[in-house]
Design an enzyme around this catalytic site. Structure first.
Site, PDB file in Angstrom:
ATOM      1  N   ASN A   1      17.343  21.356   9.107  1.00  0.00           N
ATOM      2  CA  ASN A   1      15.987  21.887   9.272  1.00  0.00           C
ATOM      3  C   ASN A   1      16.058  23.380   8.969  1.00  0.00           C
ATOM      4  OD1 ASN A   1      13.497  22.745  10.038  1.00  0.00           O
ATOM      5  ND2 ASN A   1      13.734  22.284  12.214  1.00  0.00           N
ATOM      6  N   TRP A   2      15.577  23.749   7.795  1.00  0.00           N
ATOM      7  CA  TRP A   2      15.683  25.157   7.393  1.00  0.00           C
ATOM      8  C   TRP A   2      14.633  26.048   8.058  1.00  0.00           C
ATOM      9  CZ3 TRP A   2      16.598  24.709   1.335  1.00  0.00           C
ATOM     10  CH2 TRP A   2      17.924  24.307   1.129  1.00  0.00           C
ATOM     11  N   LYS A   3      13.665  25.451   8.741  1.00  0.00           N
ATOM     12  CA  LYS A   3      12.599  26.227   9.391  1.00  0.00           C
ATOM     13  C   LYS A   3      11.980  27.190   8.353  1.00  0.00           C
ATOM     14  CE  LYS A   3      14.966  25.446  13.708  1.00  0.00           C
ATOM     15  NZ  LYS A   3      15.318  25.888  15.047  1.00  0.00           N
TER      16      LYS A   3
ATOM     17  N   HIS B   1       8.540  19.017  16.548  1.00  0.00           N
ATOM     18  CA  HIS B   1       9.574  20.012  16.845  1.00  0.00           C
ATOM     19  C   HIS B   1       9.088  20.939  17.957  1.00  0.00           C
ATOM     20  CE1 HIS B   1      12.465  23.227  16.466  1.00  0.00           C
ATOM     21  NE2 HIS B   1      13.232  22.374  15.811  1.00  0.00           N
TER      22      HIS B   1
ATOM     23  N   GLU C   1       9.340  24.014  18.347  1.00  0.00           N
ATOM     24  CA  GLU C   1       8.697  25.259  17.879  1.00  0.00           C
ATOM     25  C   GLU C   1       7.233  25.007  17.540  1.00  0.00           C
ATOM     26  OE1 GLU C   1      11.694  26.097  14.968  1.00  0.00           O
ATOM     27  OE2 GLU C   1      13.097  26.528  16.601  1.00  0.00           O
TER      28      GLU C   1
ATOM     29  N   GLU D   1      16.330  17.547  21.245  1.00  0.00           N
ATOM     30  CA  GLU D   1      16.625  18.968  21.078  1.00  0.00           C
ATOM     31  C   GLU D   1      16.218  19.711  22.353  1.00  0.00           C
ATOM     32  OE1 GLU D   1      16.845  20.063  16.633  1.00  0.00           O
ATOM     33  OE2 GLU D   1      14.762  20.268  17.253  1.00  0.00           O
TER      34      GLU D   1
ATOM     35  N   GLY E   1      18.850  27.599  18.774  1.00  0.00           N
ATOM     36  CA  GLY E   1      19.001  28.967  18.297  1.00  0.00           C
ATOM     37  C   GLY E   1      19.599  29.917  19.322  1.00  0.00           C
TER      38      GLY E   1
ATOM     39  N   SER F   1      21.939  24.375  18.462  1.00  0.00           N
ATOM     40  CA  SER F   1      23.192  25.121  18.300  1.00  0.00           C
ATOM     41  C   SER F   1      24.378  24.241  17.916  1.00  0.00           C
ATOM     42  CB  SER F   1      23.509  25.939  19.567  1.00  0.00           C
ATOM     43  OG  SER F   1      22.491  26.905  19.789  1.00  0.00           O
TER      44      SER F   1
ATOM     45  N   GLY G   1      19.717  23.600  12.625  1.00  0.00           N
ATOM     46  CA  GLY G   1      18.978  24.747  12.107  1.00  0.00           C
ATOM     47  C   GLY G   1      19.925  25.749  11.481  1.00  0.00           C
ATOM     48  N   GLY G   2      20.313  26.770  12.259  1.00  0.00           N
ATOM     49  CA  GLY G   2      21.099  27.899  11.749  1.00  0.00           C
ATOM     50  C   GLY G   2      22.314  27.511  10.911  1.00  0.00           C
TER      51      GLY G   2
HETATM   52  P1  13P Z   1      19.686  25.583  15.717  1.00  0.00           P
HETATM   53  O1  13P Z   1      20.715  24.654  15.102  1.00  0.00           O
HETATM   54  O2  13P Z   1      19.512  26.853  14.931  1.00  0.00           O
HETATM   55  O3  13P Z   1      19.933  25.782  17.173  1.00  0.00           O
HETATM   56  O4  13P Z   1      18.265  24.833  15.597  1.00  0.00           O
HETATM   57  C1  13P Z   1      18.162  23.538  16.036  1.00  0.00           C
HETATM   58  C2  13P Z   1      16.849  22.985  15.601  1.00  0.00           C
HETATM   59  O5  13P Z   1      15.816  23.370  16.121  1.00  0.00           O
HETATM   60  C3  13P Z   1      16.835  21.997  14.518  1.00  0.00           C
HETATM   61  O6  13P Z   1      15.582  21.415  14.388  1.00  0.00           O
END
Ligand code: 13P
Length: 246
Positions: A5-7, A91, A93, A160, A166, A205, A226-227
């Site tokens: 997930n590149w956000k 998600h 967010e 999640e 993050g 994470s 994500g990251g």
């Molecule tokens: P991180 O891997 O950056 O913690 O993000 C997780 C996430 O929200 C994937 O959708």
């Protein structure tokens, strides 16, 4: 399944550059489903670069209406047309910053299923909810309301925990397994034995350093990252986790 997930990251040219490197690096992998979810603006370019590879395209969000006066929104049919096979829905967010409720999430899931998209349905508790002992209540409500009147086909669930996203504070394997097992039981109440074939991903994470211990949990069937998915070599290490165990 390992899903990136590149956000809100990467321009079109950055996205294309990533995929060109990454697709070559993982072309031998046949035992994991690999997904990339770029921002809307890169869907077409990434989709074209992924054609003929073992990597599938996902969107990060969708709207539930078919068409019309919904400025700024994208429909399920538009995602299909752009080459998406998957869409991430619910998600944290989006729940947090865009006020998405379980009802909105449920509408998005139903509209997307109607158009043949596969769903990555995200759920998870906040730190405050965990500290108050409400984790299972929250997960139960999100599963029950989010998946109301849907079926188990084309469904992937992502657990999640919001406090792990993050933050570098990954859930321990025991915490992840406990939540995933609970989610599986809730899915069984909705879908019976079909729940056993629904993949439940862990997100929050995930890194090349901690993926092996998470994936060793019986109810953890993959990761939503994500990251650590933003660099090709790091995401490659994640999708190769099982080979590194052997
Ligand atoms: P991180 O891997 O950056 O913690 O993000 C997780 C996430 O929200 C994937 O959708």
């Amino acid at each position: 399944m390992l899903a990136a997930n590149w956000k809100m990251n990467k321009t079109v040219s950055e996205a294309r550059e990533f995929v060109n490197t990454f697709a070559l690096a993982v072309k031998d992998i046949t035992d994991a489903e690999i997904i990339i979810a770029p921002p809307f603006t890169s869907l077409m370019a990434v989709g074209e670069a992924l054609r003929g590879t073992n990597i599938r395209l996902s969107a990060q969000n969708v709207f539930y209406e078919e068409k019309g006066a919904y400025t700024g929104e994208i429909s399920p049919a538009m995602l299909k047309d752009a080459g998406c096979e998957y869409v991430i829905i619910g998600h944290s967010e989006r729940r947090q910053y865009f006020l998405e409720t379980d009802d909105i999430v449920n509408r998005k899931i139903k509209a997307s299923l109607k158009h043949g998209l596969n769903i990555i349905f995200c759920i998870g508790e906040t730190l405050e909810e965990r500290e108050k002992g409400r984790t299972f209540d929250i997960l139960k409500t999100q599963v029950t309301n989010g998946l109301k009147d849907t079926d188990s086909e084309n469904l992937v669930v992502a657990y999640e925990p919001v406090w792990a996203i993050g933050t570098g504070r990954t859930a321990t394997p025991a915490q992840a397994q406990e939540a995933h097992k609970f989610i599986r039981e809730e899915l069984r109440k909705l879908f019976g034995a079909n729940a056993d074939s629904i993949r439940i991903l862990y997100g929050g994470s995930v890194t090349p350093e901690n993926i092996n211990s998470l994936m060793a949990c019986p109810d953890v069937d993959g990761g939503l990252v994500g990251g650590a998915s933003l660099k090709s070599d790091s995401f490659e290490k994640l999708v190769r986790f099982n080979r590194r165990i052997k």
